[in-house]
Scaffold this motif. Sequence first.
Motif, PDB file in Angstrom:
ATOM      1  N   ASP A 172       0.820  -1.206   0.000  1.00  0.00           N
ATOM      2  CA  ASP A 172       0.000   0.000   0.000  1.00  0.00           C
ATOM      3  C   ASP A 172       0.854   1.257   0.000  1.00  0.00           C
ATOM      4  O   ASP A 172       0.335   2.357  -0.105  1.00  0.00           O
ATOM      5  CB  ASP A 172      -0.934  -0.016   1.201  1.00  0.00           C
ATOM      6  CG  ASP A 172      -1.931  -1.158   1.107  1.00  0.00           C
ATOM      7  OD1 ASP A 172      -2.605  -1.268   0.074  1.00  0.00           O
ATOM      8  OD2 ASP A 172      -2.005  -1.954   2.050  1.00  0.00           O
ATOM      9  N   GLY A 173       2.152   1.096   0.119  1.00  0.00           N
ATOM     10  CA  GLY A 173       3.112   2.190   0.052  1.00  0.00           C
ATOM     11  C   GLY A 173       4.503   1.629   0.250  1.00  0.00           C
ATOM     12  O   GLY A 173       4.664   0.574   0.855  1.00  0.00           O
ATOM     13  N   TRP A 174       5.501   2.297  -0.308  1.00  0.00           N
ATOM     14  CA  TRP A 174       6.885   1.872  -0.107  1.00  0.00           C
ATOM     15  C   TRP A 174       7.797   3.068  -0.327  1.00  0.00           C
ATOM     16  O   TRP A 174       7.413   4.066  -0.933  1.00  0.00           O
ATOM     17  CB  TRP A 174       7.268   0.690  -0.989  1.00  0.00           C
ATOM     18  CG  TRP A 174       7.524   1.009  -2.436  1.00  0.00           C
ATOM     19  CD1 TRP A 174       6.592   1.151  -3.423  1.00  0.00           C
ATOM     20  CD2 TRP A 174       8.796   1.253  -3.047  1.00  0.00           C
ATOM     21  NE1 TRP A 174       7.200   1.455  -4.607  1.00  0.00           N
ATOM     22  CE2 TRP A 174       8.551   1.522  -4.411  1.00  0.00           C
ATOM     23  CE3 TRP A 174      10.113   1.267  -2.583  1.00  0.00           C
ATOM     24  CZ2 TRP A 174       9.579   1.809  -5.311  1.00  0.00           C
ATOM     25  CZ3 TRP A 174      11.128   1.548  -3.480  1.00  0.00           C
ATOM     26  CH2 TRP A 174      10.860   1.805  -4.829  1.00  0.00           C
ATOM     27  N   GLY A 175       9.021   2.960   0.184  1.00  0.00           N
ATOM     28  CA  GLY A 175       9.990   4.028   0.004  1.00  0.00           C
ATOM     29  C   GLY A 175      11.361   3.610   0.502  1.00  0.00           C
ATOM     30  O   GLY A 175      11.578   2.460   0.899  1.00  0.00           O
ATOM     31  N   VAL A 176      12.262   4.583   0.482  1.00  0.00           N
ATOM     32  CA  VAL A 176      13.652   4.351   0.875  1.00  0.00           C
ATOM     33  C   VAL A 176      14.073   5.480   1.802  1.00  0.00           C
ATOM     34  O   VAL A 176      13.774   6.647   1.546  1.00  0.00           O
ATOM     35  CB  VAL A 176      14.592   4.323  -0.360  1.00  0.00           C
ATOM     36  CG1 VAL A 176      16.022   4.013   0.061  1.00  0.00           C
ATOM     37  CG2 VAL A 176      14.095   3.334  -1.395  1.00  0.00           C
ATOM     38  N   GLU A 177      14.777   5.133   2.874  1.00  0.00           N
ATOM     39  CA  GLU A 177      15.314   6.115   3.818  1.00  0.00           C
ATOM     40  C   GLU A 177      16.785   5.817   4.063  1.00  0.00           C
ATOM     41  O   GLU A 177      17.192   4.654   4.033  1.00  0.00           O
ATOM     42  CB  GLU A 177      14.569   6.033   5.151  1.00  0.00           C
ATOM     43  CG  GLU A 177      13.090   6.299   5.040  1.00  0.00           C
ATOM     44  CD  GLU A 177      12.334   5.976   6.334  1.00  0.00           C
ATOM     45  OE1 GLU A 177      12.958   5.501   7.311  1.00  0.00           O
ATOM     46  OE2 GLU A 177      11.115   6.187   6.347  1.00  0.00           O
ATOM     47  N   GLU A 178      17.568   6.857   4.311  1.00  0.00           N
ATOM     48  CA  GLU A 178      18.963   6.639   4.694  1.00  0.00           C
ATOM     49  C   GLU A 178      19.009   6.071   6.098  1.00  0.00           C
ATOM     50  O   GLU A 178      18.132   6.326   6.914  1.00  0.00           O
ATOM     51  CB  GLU A 178      19.737   7.959   4.643  1.00  0.00           C
ATOM     52  CG  GLU A 178      20.003   8.416   3.235  1.00  0.00           C
ATOM     53  CD  GLU A 178      20.948   9.604   3.175  1.00  0.00           C
ATOM     54  OE1 GLU A 178      21.572   9.949   4.201  1.00  0.00           O
ATOM     55  OE2 GLU A 178      21.051  10.183   2.096  1.00  0.00           O
ATOM     56  N   ARG A 179      20.030   5.273   6.345  1.00  0.00           N
ATOM     57  CA  ARG A 179      20.230   4.670   7.658  1.00  0.00           C
ATOM     58  C   ARG A 179      21.536   5.188   8.238  1.00  0.00           C
ATOM     59  O   ARG A 179      22.538   5.274   7.535  1.00  0.00           O
ATOM     60  CB  ARG A 179      20.278   3.152   7.522  1.00  0.00           C
ATOM     61  CG  ARG A 179      20.179   2.438   8.856  1.00  0.00           C
ATOM     62  CD  ARG A 179      20.256   0.956   8.673  1.00  0.00           C
ATOM     63  NE  ARG A 179      21.681   0.620   8.649  1.00  0.00           N
ATOM     64  CZ  ARG A 179      22.155  -0.561   8.328  1.00  0.00           C
ATOM     65  NH1 ARG A 179      21.371  -1.515   7.950  1.00  0.00           N
ATOM     66  NH2 ARG A 179      23.445  -0.785   8.363  1.00  0.00           N
ATOM     67  N   THR A 180      21.539   5.498   9.519  1.00  0.00           N
ATOM     68  CA  THR A 180      22.732   5.999  10.191  1.00  0.00           C
ATOM     69  C   THR A 180      23.397   4.845  10.923  1.00  0.00           C
ATOM     70  O   THR A 180      22.704   4.064  11.567  1.00  0.00           O
ATOM     71  CB  THR A 180      22.338   7.106  11.188  1.00  0.00           C
ATOM     72  OG1 THR A 180      21.673   8.129  10.463  1.00  0.00           O
ATOM     73  CG2 THR A 180      23.542   7.688  11.888  1.00  0.00           C
ATOM     74  N   PRO A 181      24.684   4.645  10.835  1.00  0.00           N
ATOM     75  CA  PRO A 181      25.695   5.527  10.260  1.00  0.00           C
ATOM     76  C   PRO A 181      25.904   5.318   8.759  1.00  0.00           C
ATOM     77  O   PRO A 181      26.522   6.137   8.104  1.00  0.00           O
ATOM     78  CB  PRO A 181      26.959   5.173  11.035  1.00  0.00           C
ATOM     79  CG  PRO A 181      26.798   3.716  11.348  1.00  0.00           C
ATOM     80  CD  PRO A 181      25.309   3.519  11.556  1.00  0.00           C
ATOM     81  N   PHE A 182      25.407   4.217   8.197  1.00  0.00           N
ATOM     82  CA  PHE A 182      25.563   3.981   6.760  1.00  0.00           C
ATOM     83  C   PHE A 182      24.433   3.071   6.291  1.00  0.00           C
ATOM     84  O   PHE A 182      23.757   2.429   7.086  1.00  0.00           O
ATOM     85  CB  PHE A 182      26.932   3.357   6.448  1.00  0.00           C
ATOM     86  CG  PHE A 182      27.187   2.064   7.151  1.00  0.00           C
ATOM     87  CD1 PHE A 182      26.783   0.857   6.596  1.00  0.00           C
ATOM     88  CD2 PHE A 182      27.813   2.032   8.391  1.00  0.00           C
ATOM     89  CE1 PHE A 182      27.008  -0.341   7.254  1.00  0.00           C
ATOM     90  CE2 PHE A 182      28.044   0.835   9.063  1.00  0.00           C
ATOM     91  CZ  PHE A 182      27.637  -0.353   8.487  1.00  0.00           C
ATOM     92  N   GLY A 183      24.255   3.027   5.017  1.00  0.00           N
ATOM     93  CA  GLY A 183      23.273   2.129   4.432  1.00  0.00           C
ATOM     94  C   GLY A 183      21.924   2.793   4.216  1.00  0.00           C
ATOM     95  O   GLY A 183      21.794   4.015   4.223  1.00  0.00           O
ATOM     96  N   LYS A 184      20.918   1.947   4.015  1.00  0.00           N
ATOM     97  CA  LYS A 184      19.562   2.440   3.756  1.00  0.00           C
ATOM     98  C   LYS A 184      18.552   1.439   4.302  1.00  0.00           C
ATOM     99  O   LYS A 184      18.877   0.305   4.640  1.00  0.00           O
ATOM    100  CB  LYS A 184      19.336   2.635   2.264  1.00  0.00           C
ATOM    101  CG  LYS A 184      19.334   1.351   1.457  1.00  0.00           C
ATOM    102  CD  LYS A 184      19.138   1.625  -0.010  1.00  0.00           C
ATOM    103  CE  LYS A 184      19.399   0.416  -0.860  1.00  0.00           C
ATOM    104  NZ  LYS A 184      20.729  -0.154  -0.770  1.00  0.00           N
ATOM    105  N   VAL A 185      17.318   1.921   4.368  1.00  0.00           N
ATOM    106  CA  VAL A 185      16.178   1.102   4.736  1.00  0.00           C
ATOM    107  C   VAL A 185      15.184   1.189   3.589  1.00  0.00           C
ATOM    108  O   VAL A 185      14.787   2.289   3.193  1.00  0.00           O
ATOM    109  CB  VAL A 185      15.499   1.621   6.028  1.00  0.00           C
ATOM    110  CG1 VAL A 185      14.264   0.801   6.353  1.00  0.00           C
ATOM    111  CG2 VAL A 185      16.485   1.649   7.181  1.00  0.00           C
TER     112      VAL A 185
END
Length: 133
Positions: free
Chosen positions: A107-120
């Motif tokens: 029903d929805g999706w996206g991408v976020e930065e992850r600290t200290p590195f990477g993404k979600v």
Amino acid sequence: MTETTQRFFKAQPESIGQARKFATEALAEWGLPGRAEDIRLCVSELATNALVHGTVADHGFLVKLDADEEVVRLEVHDSRRQRPEARQAADTDLSGRGLTLVSLLADGWGVEERTPFGKVVWSCFKATGGRAS
């Protein structure tokens, strides 16, 4: 009441099936079978993307599930910041449909930065079939 669970998986092909099983068992334990097949397929696609495109050598990925009365949120954490992009796969392509499937099933999706590195990379699934934000 919010339910949360997460598990880290090694960067190996067997982890994709293990991630699907993890999600299926969590949803069953929480009594949330309604969207289980959609979520299971999205776990498979996002975990595969993390394994193939998102993990730095010898780093695995994390699968996290959060659920409340209205929404199940799936997150796949990996070690690279490179954002995935949905693409139009040709009929003869053997890959390249994962994010298209996620966008159709979730029903929805996206991408976020992850600290200290990477993404979600996340996706949400409403129990009533509406669009998640």
